[in-house]
Design a protein around this motif. Structure first.
Motif, PDB file in Angstrom:
ATOM      1  N   GLU A 157       0.821  -1.220   0.000  1.00 28.75           N
ATOM      2  CA  GLU A 157       0.000   0.000   0.000  1.00 28.75           C
ATOM      3  C   GLU A 157       0.851   1.266   0.000  1.00 28.75           C
ATOM      4  N   SER A 158       2.151   1.142  -0.248  1.00 30.77           N
ATOM      5  CA  SER A 158       3.046   2.293  -0.153  1.00 30.77           C
ATOM      6  C   SER A 158       2.733   3.360  -1.189  1.00 30.77           C
ATOM      7  N   HIS A 159       2.892   4.616  -0.777  1.00 31.22           N
ATOM      8  CA  HIS A 159       2.651   5.752  -1.653  1.00 31.22           C
ATOM      9  C   HIS A 159       3.729   5.924  -2.718  1.00 31.22           C
ATOM     10  N   ILE A 160       4.881   5.259  -2.572  1.00 27.40           N
ATOM     11  CA  ILE A 160       5.940   5.422  -3.575  1.00 27.40           C
ATOM     12  C   ILE A 160       5.810   4.425  -4.728  1.00 27.40           C
ATOM     13  N   ILE A 161       4.880   3.479  -4.624  1.00 31.36           N
ATOM     14  CA  ILE A 161       4.666   2.537  -5.726  1.00 31.36           C
ATOM     15  C   ILE A 161       4.200   3.309  -6.961  1.00 31.36           C
ATOM     16  N   GLY A 162       4.824   3.005  -8.074  1.00 35.17           N
ATOM     17  CA  GLY A 162       4.470   3.681  -9.321  1.00 35.17           C
ATOM     18  C   GLY A 162       5.332   4.904  -9.600  1.00 35.17           C
ATOM     19  N   GLN A 163       6.054   5.381  -8.592  1.00 37.28           N
ATOM     20  CA  GLN A 163       6.979   6.499  -8.779  1.00 37.28           C
ATOM     21  C   GLN A 163       8.263   5.992  -9.439  1.00 37.28           C
ATOM     22  N   THR A 164       8.862   6.805 -10.276  1.00 38.78           N
ATOM     23  CA  THR A 164      10.176   6.450 -10.788  1.00 38.78           C
ATOM     24  C   THR A 164      11.237   6.945  -9.810  1.00 38.78           C
ATOM     25  N   VAL A 165      12.366   6.256  -9.809  1.00 32.60           N
ATOM     26  CA  VAL A 165      13.450   6.603  -8.889  1.00 32.60           C
ATOM     27  C   VAL A 165      13.877   8.058  -9.063  1.00 32.60           C
ATOM     28  N   GLY A 166      13.869   8.541 -10.302  1.00 33.99           N
ATOM     29  CA  GLY A 166      14.329   9.897 -10.576  1.00 33.99           C
ATOM     30  C   GLY A 166      13.375  10.988 -10.156  1.00 33.99           C
ATOM     31  N   THR A 167      12.114  10.653  -9.861  1.00 31.41           N
ATOM     32  CA  THR A 167      11.158  11.687  -9.458  1.00 31.41           C
ATOM     33  C   THR A 167      10.946  11.744  -7.951  1.00 31.41           C
ATOM     34  N   ILE A 168      11.627  10.876  -7.237  1.00 32.84           N
ATOM     35  CA  ILE A 168      11.521  10.878  -5.774  1.00 32.84           C
ATOM     36  C   ILE A 168      12.641  11.748  -5.208  1.00 32.84           C
ATOM     37  N   GLU A 169      12.295  12.665  -4.348  1.00 32.62           N
ATOM     38  CA  GLU A 169      13.275  13.588  -3.764  1.00 32.62           C
ATOM     39  C   GLU A 169      13.941  12.942  -2.551  1.00 32.62           C
ATOM     40  N   TRP A 170      14.949  12.123  -2.824  1.00 33.20           N
ATOM     41  CA  TRP A 170      15.660  11.458  -1.733  1.00 33.20           C
ATOM     42  C   TRP A 170      16.417  12.498  -0.914  1.00 33.20           C
ATOM     43  N   PRO A 171      16.596  12.268   0.384  1.00 36.38           N
ATOM     44  CA  PRO A 171      17.391  13.188   1.201  1.00 36.38           C
ATOM     45  C   PRO A 171      18.795  13.379   0.627  1.00 36.38           C
ATOM     46  N   MET A 172      19.376  14.528   0.853  1.00 31.92           N
ATOM     47  CA  MET A 172      20.660  14.897   0.244  1.00 31.92           C
ATOM     48  C   MET A 172      21.755  13.882   0.535  1.00 31.92           C
ATOM     49  N   ASP A 173      21.801  13.365   1.744  1.00 32.47           N
ATOM     50  CA  ASP A 173      22.889  12.468   2.135  1.00 32.47           C
ATOM     51  C   ASP A 173      22.478  10.995   2.105  1.00 32.47           C
ATOM     52  N   SER A 174      21.506  10.661   1.266  1.00 34.35           N
ATOM     53  CA  SER A 174      21.077   9.271   1.099  1.00 34.35           C
ATOM     54  C   SER A 174      21.117   8.908  -0.382  1.00 34.35           C
ATOM     55  N   THR A 175      21.658   7.727  -0.679  1.00 35.37           N
ATOM     56  CA  THR A 175      21.771   7.279  -2.063  1.00 35.37           C
ATOM     57  C   THR A 175      21.186   5.882  -2.197  1.00 35.37           C
ATOM     58  N   LEU A 176      20.252   5.723  -3.125  1.00 31.53           N
ATOM     59  CA  LEU A 176      19.701   4.404  -3.426  1.00 31.53           C
ATOM     60  C   LEU A 176      20.737   3.642  -4.246  1.00 31.53           C
ATOM     61  N   VAL A 177      21.255   2.546  -3.707  1.00 30.88           N
ATOM     62  CA  VAL A 177      22.356   1.834  -4.369  1.00 30.88           C
ATOM     63  C   VAL A 177      21.924   0.524  -5.019  1.00 30.88           C
ATOM     64  N   ALA A 178      20.791  -0.029  -4.597  1.00 32.12           N
ATOM     65  CA  ALA A 178      20.345  -1.296  -5.190  1.00 32.12           C
ATOM     66  C   ALA A 178      18.867  -1.521  -4.916  1.00 32.12           C
ATOM     67  N   ILE A 179      18.230  -2.238  -5.822  1.00 35.47           N
ATOM     68  CA  ILE A 179      16.856  -2.705  -5.641  1.00 35.47           C
ATOM     69  C   ILE A 179      16.866  -4.220  -5.790  1.00 35.47           C
ATOM     70  N   LEU A 180      16.289  -4.912  -4.819  1.00 35.64           N
ATOM     71  CA  LEU A 180      16.168  -6.361  -4.914  1.00 35.64           C
ATOM     72  C   LEU A 180      14.714  -6.681  -5.246  1.00 35.64           C
ATOM     73  N   ARG A 181      14.498  -7.269  -6.437  1.00 35.94           N
ATOM     74  CA  ARG A 181      13.145  -7.556  -6.900  1.00 35.94           C
ATOM     75  C   ARG A 181      13.082  -8.988  -7.435  1.00 35.94           C
ATOM     76  N   ASP A 182      12.170  -9.777  -6.903  1.00 34.77           N
ATOM     77  CA  ASP A 182      12.044 -11.179  -7.323  1.00 34.77           C
ATOM     78  C   ASP A 182      13.383 -11.901  -7.215  1.00 34.77           C
ATOM     79  N   GLU A 183      14.103 -11.634  -6.124  1.00 32.57           N
ATOM     80  CA  GLU A 183      15.382 -12.271  -5.813  1.00 32.57           C
ATOM     81  C   GLU A 183      16.493 -11.903  -6.793  1.00 32.57           C
ATOM     82  N   ALA A 184      16.283 -10.865  -7.587  1.00 37.73           N
ATOM     83  CA  ALA A 184      17.302 -10.407  -8.533  1.00 37.73           C
ATOM     84  C   ALA A 184      17.705  -8.979  -8.197  1.00 37.73           C
ATOM     85  N   PRO A 185      19.013  -8.705  -8.059  1.00 34.38           N
ATOM     86  CA  PRO A 185      19.460  -7.334  -7.781  1.00 34.38           C
ATOM     87  C   PRO A 185      19.400  -6.463  -9.026  1.00 34.38           C
ATOM     88  N   ILE A 186      18.979  -5.223  -8.845  1.00 36.65           N
ATOM     89  CA  ILE A 186      18.880  -4.251  -9.938  1.00 36.65           C
ATOM     90  C   ILE A 186      19.685  -3.014  -9.560  1.00 36.65           C
TER      91      ILE A 186
END
Length: 224
Positions: A157-186
């Motif tokens: 039920e998360s509000h970030i579902i459907g958002q693209t990574v580039g349109t989310i305003e991540w905090p300045m000192d935080s970096t998304l480094v990996a996504i694990l989906r269906d047991e596969a790293p992205i």
């Protein structure tokens, strides 16, 4: 890469086995000569001696090491070895094993520890990561307590579902480094769309964890 491991118990030998399989030059230091035959390690170099003695570390030529891992079952030994490695031999990176979580606070740069690894704390984090869907879980502390590796499992039920990574305003000192989906790293790209059940891994400063947690909370808008 030359890695010196202090403590040839089950933890030290397991680390050495992995490093050797990856082609790294590995030296183990332990005061008990009998551990050499019991270890079953092939290709490792050994030094029998007390790593808290600076003469032993000189014999090991610690100044040539790229990484020193203090993996004994004694927190006092691990702290002393890390401090000597940094202050006396200028080793670039030290990793210290924390046996008692109550001693966590000492494993920082004041004792020469770059990375502290607490097995009890890590196991707790992994348990939380398995059950705490929708909450930010710290997996590992990096750079002597300055930064951390954290995980967030996206609830359905998360509000970030459907958002693209580039349109989310991540905090300045935080970096998304990996996504694990269906047991596969992205490896994340700005066009990747967040899906329910995704495991998001961030490297973030400790100070920015609360900002990241607030961003991922249900009532936080994410679009630019």
């Amino acid at each position: 890469m030359l890695v010196v491991i202090v403590g040839a118990g089950s933890v030290g030998c397991s680390i050495a086995k992995e490093l050797l399989s990856n082609g790294h030059d590995t030296l183990l230091i332990d005061p008990k000569p009998e551990v050499i035959g019991k270890s079953g390690l092939r290709g490792a170099r050994w030094l029998v001696g007390d790593a808290c003695e600076i003469t032993t570390l000189r014999e090991a030529k610690l100044e040539e090491a790229d990484v020193v891992v203090s993996a004994t079952g004694d927190d006092k030994v691990n702290l002393v070895v890390s401090l000597l490695a940094k202050s006396e031999f200028g080793v670039g990176r030290t990793v210290g094993r924390v046996n008692n979580p109550k001693n966590d606070w000492m494993f920082d740069d004041s004792w020469g520890v770059d990375v502290a690894v607490s097995t009890p704390r890590l196991m707790t984090a992994l348990v939380e990561e398995a059950v705490e869907i929708g909450d930010l879980v710290r997996l590992l502390t990096l750079q002597a307590g300055v930064a951390s590796l954290v995980e967030f499992t996206v609830p359905t039920e998360s509000h970030i579902i459907g958002q693209t990574v580039g349109t989310i305003e991540w905090p300045m000192d935080s970096t998304l480094v990996a996504i694990l989906r269906d047991e596969a790293p992205i490896t994340p790209s700005p066009d990747d769309v967040v899906e329910g059940g995704d495991e998001l891994f961030f490297v973030t400063t400790i100070a920015a964890e609360n900002d990241l947690r607030a961003l991922l909370s249900p009532d936080k808008p994410t679009s630019k």
